[in-house]
Structures are given as C-alpha cells and as structure tokens.
Design a protein around this motif. Structure first.
Motif, short mmCIF file in Angstrom:
data_model
loop_
_atom_site.label_atom_id
_atom_site.label_comp_id
_atom_site.label_asym_id
_atom_site.label_seq_id
_atom_site.Cartn_x
_atom_site.Cartn_y
_atom_site.Cartn_z
N ALA A 79 -52.15 -95.52 -29.98
CA ALA A 79 -50.94 -95.50 -29.75
C ALA A 79 -49.92 -96.55 -30.24
O ALA A 79 -48.87 -96.25 -30.96
CB ALA A 79 -50.32 -95.38 -28.10
N PRO A 80 -50.42 -97.93 -30.16
CA PRO A 80 -49.29 -99.00 -30.66
C PRO A 80 -49.26 -98.83 -32.23
O PRO A 80 -48.21 -99.08 -32.72
CB PRO A 80 -50.07 -100.23 -30.30
CG PRO A 80 -51.00 -99.89 -29.26
CD PRO A 80 -51.33 -98.45 -29.53
N THR A 82 -49.29 -96.02 -33.80
CA THR A 82 -48.43 -95.05 -34.43
C THR A 82 -46.79 -95.59 -34.14
O THR A 82 -45.82 -94.84 -34.85
CB THR A 82 -48.34 -93.83 -33.32
OG1 THR A 82 -48.21 -94.19 -32.06
CG2 THR A 82 -49.72 -93.48 -33.35
N GLY A 83 -46.64 -96.65 -33.57
CA GLY A 83 -45.17 -97.03 -33.59
C GLY A 83 -44.55 -97.48 -35.06
O GLY A 83 -43.38 -97.41 -35.35
N LEU A 84 -45.47 -97.38 -35.72
CA LEU A 84 -45.08 -98.12 -37.17
C LEU A 84 -44.73 -96.70 -38.24
O LEU A 84 -44.07 -97.00 -39.30
CB LEU A 84 -46.02 -98.90 -37.95
CG LEU A 84 -46.50 -100.15 -37.25
CD1 LEU A 84 -47.44 -100.88 -37.79
CD2 LEU A 84 -45.39 -101.15 -37.06
N THR A 87 -40.50 -90.89 -37.31
CA THR A 87 -40.62 -90.36 -36.09
C THR A 87 -41.26 -88.89 -36.05
O THR A 87 -42.04 -88.67 -35.16
CB THR A 87 -39.16 -90.20 -35.42
OG1 THR A 87 -38.72 -91.61 -35.24
CG2 THR A 87 -39.20 -89.43 -34.21
N ARG A 90 -45.03 -89.44 -36.13
CA ARG A 90 -45.68 -89.76 -34.82
C ARG A 90 -45.49 -88.73 -33.85
O ARG A 90 -46.53 -88.52 -32.84
CB ARG A 90 -44.73 -90.88 -34.37
CG ARG A 90 -45.09 -91.27 -33.02
CD ARG A 90 -44.42 -92.71 -32.58
NE ARG A 90 -43.39 -92.43 -32.03
CZ ARG A 90 -42.00 -92.78 -32.90
NH1 ARG A 90 -42.11 -93.31 -33.93
NH2 ARG A 90 -40.83 -92.48 -32.18
N ARG A 142 -38.47 -85.49 -23.85
CA ARG A 142 -38.65 -86.91 -22.84
C ARG A 142 -38.93 -86.27 -21.55
O ARG A 142 -38.19 -85.50 -20.81
CB ARG A 142 -37.33 -87.51 -22.61
CG ARG A 142 -36.88 -88.26 -24.11
CD ARG A 142 -37.47 -89.63 -24.51
NE ARG A 142 -37.33 -90.51 -23.32
CZ ARG A 142 -36.19 -91.40 -23.41
NH1 ARG A 142 -35.36 -91.35 -24.43
NH2 ARG A 142 -35.86 -92.37 -22.32
N THR A 157 -49.31 -95.96 -18.71
CA THR A 157 -49.19 -96.58 -20.12
C THR A 157 -48.56 -95.61 -21.26
O THR A 157 -47.73 -95.62 -21.71
CB THR A 157 -50.36 -97.22 -20.53
OG1 THR A 157 -50.53 -98.34 -19.57
CG2 THR A 157 -50.15 -98.10 -21.82
N LEU A 161 -45.20 -95.20 -23.07
CA LEU A 161 -44.97 -94.98 -24.51
C LEU A 161 -44.44 -93.93 -24.98
O LEU A 161 -43.76 -93.96 -26.01
CB LEU A 161 -46.31 -95.42 -25.05
CG LEU A 161 -46.97 -96.66 -24.99
CD1 LEU A 161 -48.65 -96.56 -25.31
CD2 LEU A 161 -46.43 -97.71 -25.65
N GLY A 163 -41.80 -92.39 -23.78
CA GLY A 163 -40.41 -92.20 -23.71
C GLY A 163 -39.99 -91.48 -22.28
O GLY A 163 -38.80 -90.96 -22.18
N PRO A 316 -37.79 -89.26 -28.82
CA PRO A 316 -38.99 -89.97 -28.88
C PRO A 316 -40.20 -89.43 -28.25
O PRO A 316 -40.25 -88.84 -27.29
CB PRO A 316 -38.75 -91.17 -27.93
CG PRO A 316 -37.03 -91.19 -28.03
CD PRO A 316 -36.67 -89.60 -28.15
#
Length: 317
Positions: A79-80, A82-84, A87, A90, A142, A157, A161, A163, A316
């Motif tokens: 998951a971390p 994919t933040g890069l 949108t 992801r 969301r 978690t 993540l 949203g 998100p």
C-alpha cells in the motif's frame, strides 16, 4: 457492527445473533445437505467416504483461509508504494486487490446492473465484512465506518489508507461534521459509500435506513445509488452481534460454495425527494425490492463488472 461494549440507546440494534442467524451446518459437512447426490447409485457412502470428504473440506478451508490472509497482508505491505502512483492507477490496483481478496476466501460473486457515473452517495444493506470489498470493487469511493474500525489490527490501517470517513457513533455532536465531510467529497465529484442500517443484519431481515447520511446527498445535489447484497447460503457470510472476526472468516472458508449477488440499482437524483427522511425511505425500498430499477438481466447480468466511470478517479482509494 460488532463489539462487546453496551450500545448507546440511540444506536440501531439488530436482533441477529451468531447462534440464531449465522449457523449453517452444511458448511462443515456440505454432503449432508444432498446425501443422494454424492452416491446416486447406492444412496449411501462407502465406508470411510465421510471421513475423506471431511478431511478434504478441512484442507480446502485451511487453504482458502491462508490464501485470503496472505492476499490481505500483501496488499497492506504494498500500500505505501501505491501512494506514488497516479490516482487512476492506484484505484485500479486497489480494485483488483479487493477482487483477489474475495476470490481467495472462496467467495463467488455475480454483479447485476451498472455503476452510476459522477458523484454518488452509494447506500447498501449491511450483512458482512465482505460487503465492503464487494462494493469497492465496482464502485470505489470513500467508505463511512465507525471509529472503532480505525483501531482494528491490519484492517484499520487499510481503512485509513483508503480514505475512510470515520464516525463516532456514540457522539451525536460529531454527526453534523461527518455529514459535512461527506457532502464535501460528493461536491468534489467523488463517491461516498455508507450502510444506513447502522449495524450488520443477518440477511434474512434488515434494519431501517437512518436518514442522516442522506442529507449529504441533498446538500451536494448529487444522485443516490442503492445497492442490494445477498449471500448464499444466507447465514454463511453473516457477521452479526458479538461474532468474532476469526469465527466469521472460518464460517466463510468452510462453506462449500459461498456466493454473493450484488445488485446495482439505478441511481436517482436526491432532489427528487423533499427531505432526507423521504430520500432514505425511497433508497430502502429500492434496496429491498427484487425488481426495483433493474435493467433486463439478459443485458446486464455478468460475473465481472466493467470499470466504474471516470468520476472514481477523483475519489481517493
């Protein structure tokens, strides 16, 4: 959903309990439901067949459970990174991951109807923890969840993540702020997913749709898309009362062929109704009906849904 603390008097309470609603003897011994079908010629199983079937079922259940948990953990670990990503990419990855999680636990899924476009308040009946990945796979948005979910190991978690909009169900004063946050997401072109019954129900019965969340759709001037979720067998996926998550997981993986049917009702403008109570009642009728706003099944029934509209790119994941 579940918890051991005494509920607030204003919170909805379902009469469903694990013992009354979630028991399904055919899960552990699927051959017991149809004994003749296993050995039609003789009408009975040869010596040792029952033990072999039980062992095979246990091996299958353990394999499903291991595969499902491994898929969840893999998604959390990645998951971390994919933040890069952009949108839209992801969101697509999250949808594929959620679909993989459901399949890994052995659940077969059929979607009927089409996901709506543009900003949407998505409302559904609430039966199981499976409801969340099933809806997010076809209508990413969301989620609205109780604040306790944030403290769940691993899943909390993942929810943060993703949203999730957390709501303090014990504090009425926080509710207007949550509604404003929902309206802000909708006004920005995103989707908000909520379970207006306020608690999980066994699937044989449901609760009244609480009207508060529908005010967000009225304030944002967006449409509402009702969704109905059914499980077969009915009790296999039910996650009710003080049912532990581990027990619910085991009930799902020990079921021979758990199936989820997700019916996407046709979206309708919130402004069609004068206030949030009328809007909530209309959405509940659409969810409860077997035929409400459904296109011809010959056109729209399918095992996989096409990607949701581009508006989900603004939501998100």
């Amino acid at each position: 959903m579940n918890g051991t603390t005494a509920p607030s008097p204003w919170l909805p309470t379902a009469p469903c309990t694990p013992g009354r609603c979630a028991a399904h003897p055919e899960a552990a011994h699927p051959e017991a439901a149809h004994p003749a079908s296993a050995h039609p010629a003789s009408g009975h199983r040869p010596p040792g067949a029952a033990g072999a079937a039980g062992a095979a079922g246990s091996v299958r259940a353990v394999a499903r459970l291991a595969a499902g948990l491994a898929t969840v953990v893999l998604g959390v670990l990645l998951a971390p990174a994919t933040g890069l990503l952009p949108t839209a990419v992801r969101i697509a990855l999250v949808r594929h991951w959620l679909r993989a999680v459901v399949r890994a636990f052995g659940v077969h899924v059929r979607y009927e109807g089409e996901p709506g476009g543009g900003p949407l308040l998505v409302v559904a009946n609430h039966v199981s923890w499976l409801d969340i990945p099933l809806i997010a796979t076809v209508l990413p948005g969301r989620m609205v969840a109780k604040s306790e979910v944030r403290r769940w190991p691993v899943l909390g978690t993942v929810a943060a993540l993703g949203g999730t909009l957390f709501i303090d169900r014990d504090g009425l004063r926080a509710l207007p702020g949550t509604v404003r946050a929902m309206a802000g997401v909708l006004a920005g072109g995103g989707r908000v997913i909520v379970f207006p019954e306020g608690s999980t129900w066994c699937g044989r019965a449901g609760g009244r749709f609480r009207p508060a969340a529908f005010q967000a759709a009225l304030d944002a001037g967006c449409a509402v898309q009702p969704v109905r979720i059914d499980y077969r067998p009915t009790g296999a996926a039910a996650y009710v009362g003080d049912d532990p998550l581990g027990t619910s997981l085991w009930r799902v993986v020990t079921t021979r062929r758990p199936t989820a049917v997700v019916r996407l009702r046709e979206p309708f403008p919130a402004a069609r109704h004068p206030d949030r109570r009328a809007l909530a009642a209309a959405a509940q009728r659409a969810v409860a009906s077997d035929t409400a706003n459904l296109p011809p099944p010959s056109v729209h029934q399918r095992s996989r849904s096409r990607p949701a509209s581009a508006s989900s790119a603004r939501t998100p994941a």
